[in-house]
Design a protein around this motif. Structure first.
Motif, PDB file in Angstrom:
ATOM      1  N   GLN A   1       0.830  -1.206   0.000  1.00  0.00           N
ATOM      2  CA  GLN A   1       0.000   0.000   0.000  1.00  0.00           C
ATOM      3  C   GLN A   1       0.863   1.254   0.000  1.00  0.00           C
ATOM      4  O   GLN A   1       0.541   2.237  -0.670  1.00  0.00           O
ATOM      5  CB  GLN A   1      -0.921  -0.014   1.228  1.00  0.00           C
ATOM      6  CG  GLN A   1      -1.985  -1.098   1.176  1.00  0.00           C
ATOM      7  CD  GLN A   1      -2.835  -1.131   2.431  1.00  0.00           C
ATOM      8  OE1 GLN A   1      -2.394  -0.752   3.507  1.00  0.00           O
ATOM      9  NE2 GLN A   1      -4.059  -1.614   2.300  1.00  0.00           N
ATOM     10  N   GLY A   2       1.964   1.204   0.747  1.00  0.00           N
ATOM     11  CA  GLY A   2       2.870   2.342   0.759  1.00  0.00           C
ATOM     12  C   GLY A   2       3.468   2.610  -0.610  1.00  0.00           C
ATOM     13  O   GLY A   2       3.607   3.777  -1.020  1.00  0.00           O
ATOM     14  N   LEU A   3       3.821   1.544  -1.340  1.00  0.00           N
ATOM     15  CA  LEU A   3       4.371   1.728  -2.685  1.00  0.00           C
ATOM     16  C   LEU A   3       3.335   2.338  -3.624  1.00  0.00           C
ATOM     17  O   LEU A   3       3.669   3.211  -4.441  1.00  0.00           O
ATOM     18  CB  LEU A   3       4.842   0.381  -3.236  1.00  0.00           C
ATOM     19  CG  LEU A   3       6.116  -0.216  -2.627  1.00  0.00           C
ATOM     20  CD1 LEU A   3       6.424  -1.564  -3.257  1.00  0.00           C
ATOM     21  CD2 LEU A   3       7.305   0.729  -2.798  1.00  0.00           C
ATOM     22  N   MET A   4       2.095   1.904  -3.529  1.00  0.00           N
ATOM     23  CA  MET A   4       1.057   2.449  -4.403  1.00  0.00           C
ATOM     24  C   MET A   4       0.824   3.932  -4.130  1.00  0.00           C
ATOM     25  O   MET A   4       0.733   4.737  -5.067  1.00  0.00           O
ATOM     26  CB  MET A   4      -0.242   1.647  -4.237  1.00  0.00           C
ATOM     27  CG  MET A   4      -0.170   0.233  -4.790  1.00  0.00           C
ATOM     28  SD  MET A   4      -1.757  -0.652  -4.759  1.00  0.00           S
ATOM     29  CE  MET A   4      -1.981  -0.917  -3.001  1.00  0.00           C
ATOM     30  N   VAL A   5       0.739   4.297  -2.858  1.00  0.00           N
ATOM     31  CA  VAL A   5       0.546   5.706  -2.506  1.00  0.00           C
ATOM     32  C   VAL A   5       1.747   6.532  -2.962  1.00  0.00           C
ATOM     33  O   VAL A   5       1.595   7.635  -3.503  1.00  0.00           O
ATOM     34  CB  VAL A   5       0.326   5.851  -0.989  1.00  0.00           C
ATOM     35  CG1 VAL A   5       0.329   7.325  -0.582  1.00  0.00           C
ATOM     36  CG2 VAL A   5      -0.989   5.202  -0.576  1.00  0.00           C
TER      37      VAL A   5
ATOM     38  N   VAL B   1       5.632   4.077   5.592  1.00  0.00           N
ATOM     39  CA  VAL B   1       5.080   5.402   5.905  1.00  0.00           C
ATOM     40  C   VAL B   1       5.978   6.507   5.364  1.00  0.00           C
ATOM     41  O   VAL B   1       5.492   7.547   4.889  1.00  0.00           O
ATOM     42  CB  VAL B   1       4.893   5.552   7.427  1.00  0.00           C
ATOM     43  CG1 VAL B   1       4.446   6.965   7.780  1.00  0.00           C
ATOM     44  CG2 VAL B   1       3.881   4.538   7.943  1.00  0.00           C
ATOM     45  N   ALA B   2       7.295   6.282   5.400  1.00  0.00           N
ATOM     46  CA  ALA B   2       8.230   7.327   4.985  1.00  0.00           C
ATOM     47  C   ALA B   2       8.345   7.454   3.474  1.00  0.00           C
ATOM     48  O   ALA B   2       8.641   8.547   2.969  1.00  0.00           O
ATOM     49  CB  ALA B   2       9.615   7.039   5.577  1.00  0.00           C
ATOM     50  N   ALA B   3       8.124   6.359   2.735  1.00  0.00           N
ATOM     51  CA  ALA B   3       8.319   6.383   1.280  1.00  0.00           C
ATOM     52  C   ALA B   3       7.510   7.480   0.585  1.00  0.00           C
ATOM     53  O   ALA B   3       8.039   8.173  -0.298  1.00  0.00           O
ATOM     54  CB  ALA B   3       7.999   5.013   0.678  1.00  0.00           C
ATOM     55  N   PRO B   4       6.231   7.695   0.943  1.00  0.00           N
ATOM     56  CA  PRO B   4       5.490   8.783   0.274  1.00  0.00           C
ATOM     57  C   PRO B   4       5.997  10.173   0.616  1.00  0.00           C
ATOM     58  O   PRO B   4       5.655  11.139  -0.080  1.00  0.00           O
ATOM     59  CB  PRO B   4       4.047   8.586   0.781  1.00  0.00           C
ATOM     60  CG  PRO B   4       3.990   7.187   1.275  1.00  0.00           C
ATOM     61  CD  PRO B   4       5.349   6.890   1.801  1.00  0.00           C
TER      62      PRO B   4
END
Length: 306
Positions: free
Chosen positions: A40-44, A290-293
């Motif tokens: 989900q983090g990658l998609m966001v 959480v940090a990736a976006p």
């Protein structure tokens, strides 16, 4: 322009490189919930990165490098930016913001469409269950007189767990409890929303490796997460045996079934348990998701890069 190129490179990393690595990660099957969060983090992150890249391209000649002040001003969220030294934005800015807005609206629109369509399909099936099924208070489920062993759930507001007569005939009390706990885990975990998000992203970006991997892996990981929840109430052998008995059962398209195409992978995982990742690894995955976006925001709102 440099910021736009950096964002494009980050989007390539998130959209093509990271998905292949995460899909091969051995820890993911042993920690399905952090892995779901990672997908989900990658998609966001991909959506945010593409939107900001388009923003930079559209406004590169209009003080886009005023950093966060410029970004908020272009979005109409900081009307007093002129007093802070930023140049005023022209009337063309709303049109320039249209491409990044569409990038965000596309997956959101597909998510709403997917959830609405699934809800309609579940309503039709619930109407059918009212005719062919009957309540079974003993199992807290709807009982359907059918010879094929099957157990599945219909998530959402009108949630139901469905069990066939064939499943009751072939499963022991402990095995039936195990598969019912598996289905209730899907309901309480609201797994249908995670699946809808992955499906919506795949429809919005159909050729993207991230979209394909995220849809496939999310579906599998949700089953593994439900298995882990069921194991709180039963042994691995009990759940594995029950899974074998109901593996051939077919569930409606919008339902979660105890069997299905992932049964072989789940059986292997249940019968060959290994130590999962450490707690620090789980925290690292959650923190990275959480940090990736936030990384594209730092790129977009950083100092002038040319």
């Amino acid at each position: 322009m440099t910021a736009a190129l950096a964002l494009a490179g980050y989007a390539l990393l998130i959209g093509a490189v990271a998905p292949a690595a995460l899909a091969r990660a051995k820890w993911a099957h042993h920690a399905p919930r952090p892995a779901i969060l990672a997908w989900q983090g990658l998609m966001v992150t991909f959506v945010v990165t593409i939107a900001l890249a388009l923003y930079h391209l559209a406004l590169r000649e209009r003080h886009v490098h005023d950093g966060l002040v410029g970004l908020l001003t272009a979005c109409g969220l900081l009307p007093g930016a002129e007093a802070l030294g930023s140049a005023p934005y022209t009337a063309a800015d709303p049109a320039a913001l249209l491409p990044p807005a569409l990038v965000v609206a596309l997956p959101v629109g597909w998510f709403l469409h997917t959830t609405w369509s699934a809800r309609r399909a579940r309503r039709r099936y619930l109407d059918l269950l009212a005719v062919v099924g009957r309540a079974s208070p003993e199992h807290d489920a709807v009982l359907v007189d059918h010879d094929t062993p099957a157990v599945y759930c219909l998530p959402g507001r009108s949630r139901r767990v469905v069990v066939t007569r064939g499943a009751i005939d072939v499963l022991s009390r402990e095995q039936l409890r195990a598969v019912l706990e598996h289905e209730r885990a899907h309901i309480t975990g609201r797994h249908h929303l995670c699946r809808a998000a992955a499906e919506a992203f795949a429809r919005a970006f159909p050729k993207l490796p991230l979209a394909r991997h995220a849809r496939e892996q999310t579906a599998l990981l949700l089953e593994l997460a439900a298995d882990d929840r069921a194991l709180r109430a039963c042994s691995r052998e009990t759940l594995a045996t029950a899974l074998c008995e109901v593996a051939a059962g077919q569930a409606p398209r919008t339902a979660f079934g105890a069997g299905g195409a992932s049964a072989a992978i789940r059986l292997h995982r249940l019968l060959t348990p290994t130590t999962g990742p450490r707690h620090t690894t789980r925290l690292g995955v959650a923190g990275g998701s959480v940090a990736a976006p936030l990384v594209p925001l730092l790129i977009a709102c950083g100092p002038v890069m040319g």
